[in-house]
Write a protein that holds these residues in place. Sequence first.
Motif, PDB file in Angstrom:
ATOM      1  N   ASP A 287       0.851  -1.194   0.000  1.00 50.63           N
ATOM      2  CA  ASP A 287       0.000   0.000   0.000  1.00 50.63           C
ATOM      3  C   ASP A 287       0.887   1.244   0.000  1.00 50.63           C
ATOM      4  OD1 ASP A 287      -1.782   2.049   0.404  1.00 50.63           O
ATOM      5  OD2 ASP A 287      -2.642   1.241   2.246  1.00 50.63           O
ATOM      6  N   ARG A 288       0.809   2.033  -1.064  1.00 45.79           N
ATOM      7  CA  ARG A 288       1.652   3.217  -1.214  1.00 45.79           C
ATOM      8  C   ARG A 288       0.950   4.508  -0.783  1.00 45.79           C
ATOM      9  NH1 ARG A 288       6.295   2.886  -3.605  1.00 45.79           N
ATOM     10  NH2 ARG A 288       6.235   5.096  -4.149  1.00 45.79           N
ATOM     11  N   THR A 289      -0.180   4.405  -0.097  1.00 47.22           N
ATOM     12  CA  THR A 289      -0.908   5.584   0.337  1.00 47.22           C
ATOM     13  C   THR A 289      -0.021   6.490   1.193  1.00 47.22           C
ATOM     14  OG1 THR A 289      -2.974   4.324   0.358  1.00 47.22           O
ATOM     15  CG2 THR A 289      -2.953   6.408   1.558  1.00 47.22           C
ATOM     16  N   MET A 290      -0.024   7.774   0.871  1.00 45.69           N
ATOM     17  CA  MET A 290       0.717   8.746   1.671  1.00 45.69           C
ATOM     18  C   MET A 290      -0.143   9.139   2.864  1.00 45.69           C
ATOM     19  SD  MET A 290       3.544  10.417   2.006  1.00 45.69           S
ATOM     20  CE  MET A 290       4.397  10.519   0.424  1.00 45.69           C
ATOM     21  N   SER A 291       0.309   8.837   4.070  1.00 44.95           N
ATOM     22  CA  SER A 291      -0.469   9.053   5.286  1.00 44.95           C
ATOM     23  C   SER A 291      -0.069  10.358   5.959  1.00 44.95           C
ATOM     24  CB  SER A 291      -0.281   7.882   6.254  1.00 44.95           C
ATOM     25  OG  SER A 291      -0.888   8.157   7.493  1.00 44.95           O
ATOM     26  N   VAL A 292      -0.927  11.363   5.889  1.00 43.94           N
ATOM     27  CA  VAL A 292      -0.651  12.639   6.554  1.00 43.94           C
ATOM     28  C   VAL A 292      -0.613  12.486   8.070  1.00 43.94           C
ATOM     29  CG1 VAL A 292      -1.510  14.992   6.923  1.00 43.94           C
ATOM     30  CG2 VAL A 292      -1.568  13.983   4.632  1.00 43.94           C
ATOM     31  N   PRO A 293      -1.505  11.682   8.683  1.00 47.50           N
ATOM     32  CA  PRO A 293      -1.406  11.502  10.144  1.00 47.50           C
ATOM     33  C   PRO A 293      -0.050  10.944  10.593  1.00 47.50           C
ATOM     34  CG  PRO A 293      -3.552  10.771   9.388  1.00 47.50           C
ATOM     35  CD  PRO A 293      -2.741  11.063   8.162  1.00 47.50           C
ATOM     36  N   ILE A 294       0.516  10.011   9.832  1.00 43.76           N
ATOM     37  CA  ILE A 294       1.827   9.475  10.204  1.00 43.76           C
ATOM     38  C   ILE A 294       2.898  10.549  10.059  1.00 43.76           C
ATOM     39  CG2 ILE A 294       3.618   7.800   9.608  1.00 43.76           C
ATOM     40  CD1 ILE A 294       1.432   5.847   8.838  1.00 43.76           C
ATOM     41  N   LEU A 295       2.829  11.321   8.988  1.00 47.26           N
ATOM     42  CA  LEU A 295       3.804  12.400   8.795  1.00 47.26           C
ATOM     43  C   LEU A 295       3.700  13.422   9.923  1.00 47.26           C
ATOM     44  CD1 LEU A 295       3.502  13.022   4.943  1.00 47.26           C
ATOM     45  CD2 LEU A 295       5.174  11.621   6.158  1.00 47.26           C
ATOM     46  N   ARG A 296       2.470  13.724  10.339  1.00 44.77           N
ATOM     47  CA  ARG A 296       2.279  14.678  11.439  1.00 44.77           C
ATOM     48  C   ARG A 296       2.894  14.134  12.729  1.00 44.77           C
ATOM     49  NH1 ARG A 296      -2.870  15.047  11.141  1.00 44.77           N
ATOM     50  NH2 ARG A 296      -2.878  16.867   9.759  1.00 44.77           N
ATOM     51  N   LEU A 297       2.711  12.847  12.975  1.00 39.00           N
ATOM     52  CA  LEU A 297       3.275  12.236  14.175  1.00 39.00           C
ATOM     53  C   LEU A 297       4.801  12.280  14.146  1.00 39.00           C
ATOM     54  CD1 LEU A 297       2.898  10.679  16.800  1.00 39.00           C
ATOM     55  CD2 LEU A 297       2.673   8.580  15.450  1.00 39.00           C
ATOM     56  N   LEU A 298       5.390  11.980  12.987  1.00 38.75           N
ATOM     57  CA  LEU A 298       6.843  12.042  12.867  1.00 38.75           C
ATOM     58  C   LEU A 298       7.354  13.459  13.104  1.00 38.75           C
ATOM     59  CD1 LEU A 298       7.452   9.778   9.727  1.00 38.75           C
ATOM     60  CD2 LEU A 298       7.839   9.189  12.123  1.00 38.75           C
ATOM     61  N   ALA A 299       6.627  14.444  12.582  1.00 32.80           N
ATOM     62  CA  ALA A 299       7.033  15.841  12.773  1.00 32.80           C
ATOM     63  C   ALA A 299       6.978  16.225  14.248  1.00 32.80           C
ATOM     64  CB  ALA A 299       6.131  16.752  11.954  1.00 32.80           C
ATOM     65  N   GLU A 300       5.921  15.795  14.947  1.00 32.38           N
ATOM     66  CA  GLU A 300       5.794  16.115  16.376  1.00 32.38           C
ATOM     67  C   GLU A 300       6.936  15.490  17.175  1.00 32.38           C
ATOM     68  OE1 GLU A 300       1.955  14.610  17.276  1.00 32.38           O
ATOM     69  OE2 GLU A 300       0.877  16.308  16.377  1.00 32.38           O
ATOM     70  N   GLN A 301       7.270  14.241  16.861  1.00 32.09           N
ATOM     71  CA  GLN A 301       8.361  13.579  17.577  1.00 32.09           C
ATOM     72  C   GLN A 301       9.702  14.252  17.293  1.00 32.09           C
ATOM     73  OE1 GLN A 301       7.928   9.506  16.238  1.00 32.09           O
ATOM     74  NE2 GLN A 301       6.549   8.987  17.922  1.00 32.09           N
ATOM     75  N   ALA A 302       9.898  14.690  16.048  1.00 29.68           N
ATOM     76  CA  ALA A 302      11.149  15.366  15.693  1.00 29.68           C
ATOM     77  C   ALA A 302      11.300  16.681  16.446  1.00 29.68           C
ATOM     78  CB  ALA A 302      11.193  15.610  14.186  1.00 29.68           C
ATOM     79  N   VAL A 303      10.203  17.423  16.570  1.00 26.65           N
ATOM     80  CA  VAL A 303      10.263  18.712  17.272  1.00 26.65           C
ATOM     81  C   VAL A 303      10.510  18.513  18.762  1.00 26.65           C
ATOM     82  CG1 VAL A 303       8.898  20.736  17.919  1.00 26.65           C
ATOM     83  CG2 VAL A 303       8.902  19.941  15.551  1.00 26.65           C
ATOM     84  N   ARG A 304       9.969  17.431  19.339  1.00 27.95           N
ATOM     85  CA  ARG A 304      10.244  17.168  20.754  1.00 27.95           C
ATOM     86  C   ARG A 304      11.731  16.894  20.976  1.00 27.95           C
ATOM     87  NH1 ARG A 304       5.165  14.401  20.826  1.00 27.95           N
ATOM     88  NH2 ARG A 304       6.160  12.355  20.583  1.00 27.95           N
ATOM     89  N   LEU A 305      12.374  16.250  20.003  1.00 33.20           N
ATOM     90  CA  LEU A 305      13.798  15.942  20.136  1.00 33.20           C
ATOM     91  C   LEU A 305      14.664  17.152  19.775  1.00 33.20           C
ATOM     92  CD1 LEU A 305      15.248  13.381  21.042  1.00 33.20           C
ATOM     93  CD2 LEU A 305      15.512  12.749  18.636  1.00 33.20           C
ATOM     94  N   PHE A 306      14.246  17.894  18.732  1.00 32.60           N
ATOM     95  CA  PHE A 306      14.964  19.095  18.288  1.00 32.60           C
ATOM     96  C   PHE A 306      13.962  20.247  18.196  1.00 32.60           C
ATOM     97  CE2 PHE A 306      18.087  15.992  16.911  1.00 32.60           C
ATOM     98  CZ  PHE A 306      19.301  16.655  17.086  1.00 32.60           C
ATOM     99  N   PRO A 307      13.724  20.972  19.283  1.00 30.21           N
ATOM    100  CA  PRO A 307      12.739  22.071  19.255  1.00 30.21           C
ATOM    101  C   PRO A 307      13.007  23.107  18.170  1.00 30.21           C
ATOM    102  CG  PRO A 307      13.356  21.557  21.508  1.00 30.21           C
ATOM    103  CD  PRO A 307      14.288  20.763  20.634  1.00 30.21           C
ATOM    104  N   ALA A 308      14.263  23.265  17.744  1.00 35.48           N
ATOM    105  CA  ALA A 308      14.595  24.257  16.712  1.00 35.48           C
ATOM    106  C   ALA A 308      13.966  23.930  15.363  1.00 35.48           C
ATOM    107  CB  ALA A 308      16.112  24.352  16.564  1.00 35.48           C
ATOM    108  N   LEU A 309      13.459  22.714  15.192  1.00 38.74           N
ATOM    109  CA  LEU A 309      12.828  22.332  13.930  1.00 38.74           C
ATOM    110  C   LEU A 309      11.379  22.783  13.839  1.00 38.74           C
ATOM    111  CD1 LEU A 309      14.192  18.679  13.489  1.00 38.74           C
ATOM    112  CD2 LEU A 309      14.946  20.740  12.283  1.00 38.74           C
TER     113      LEU A 309
END
Length: 384
Positions: A287-309
């Motif tokens: 399944d090649r569906t692009m999942s916006v909810p997953i991308l949003r979750l990854l972005a939130e986790q990245a910002v928690r680790l690197f707030p400057a992002l």
Amino acid sequence: MCHIARVPATVDVAVIGAGVVGAACAWHATRAGLRVSVVDRGPVAGGTTGAGEGNILVSDKPAGPELELAQLSRRLWAEMAAAVRGFEYHAKGGLVVAASEPTRTGLEETAVGQRAAGVEAVAVAADELPGYEPYLARDLAGGIYYPQDAQVQPMLAAARLLADTRAAGAEVRTSTEVTGLLRAGERVIGIQTSAGPIYAGAVVNAAGTWGAEIAAMAGVEVPVLPRRGFVMVTEPLPAVVRHKVYAAEYVSDVASDDAGLQTSPVIEGTESGPVLIGSSRERVGFDRTMSVPILRLLAEQAVRLFPALAGVKVIRAYRGFRPYCPDHLPVIGPDPRAPGLWHACGHEGAGVCLAAATGHVIAATLTGRRAGVDLSPFRPERFG
């Protein structure tokens, strides 16, 4: 499957797959003096390789056979980068961080076994983390620094290796589909393609996530399954992230058998400026569906680790399929169930890392030389 009379081989080795593993197999085989033909139904690096981050990691592998293979591969990648220039090899090191004291203790316990196996693993206290990553969150419990971790640009690596292989006399056929395997009795003696037959002394299945399909053409089982993952790419930035940085939970996600969604922050800069943000894992078929909810979750986790992002723009996102094996080990070596067929697939998310060693051991065993590592844990027939 096609059954034909035995005929002289057109090439010594036919490699199925023009991703980074197939490219490394072809490169090493050509340097060993073998005549090689590479075939792929798509372009170079058109599958999993083109959707990867290019990691060459020892940090995410506990002591054992995969770590041994990764250590060999790390040394070989450095040598290959010197021999074949232009694929952005960067020995930048990796930093694994823990959000809590129990998690940090778990990291250190893993590092004990890694150090005993020859891995450099430096304990980093919480107040020392800014010295490694100035923009990292300040509420972490500590981590482990792995100076031997590295990165390549995976598409460039595959393309440069294949270009060098072609310059040495090999044939590379893209947009050419393998439709069957040629047999003389029980022995595999080549491949049938959309452009005609290619006879070979050995056939190497380096089809990545589609390795099970090639194995099935020979009537054998190699249980490789797709495990989908997403990566986001930011706009070019100054050096916000110096190393590959990931949370300790990433290691357990890699080792998990769970088919459901798992995410853990994995963040690294690139030499050209953009920051790569992952990682997710889930078994949802192709399944090649692009999942916006997953991308949003990854972005939130990245910002928690690197707030400057937090205010950084994402310019694109992509997804790919890791070739997952149930025991989390790749399938490497000759298949006694189908003489003449060799496998180099099932590397999951470590395909780029393990490609160099996989190509080396395939070429070594094809030419009767010592592989340098014990291949028995990776043997194809372990699945029955």
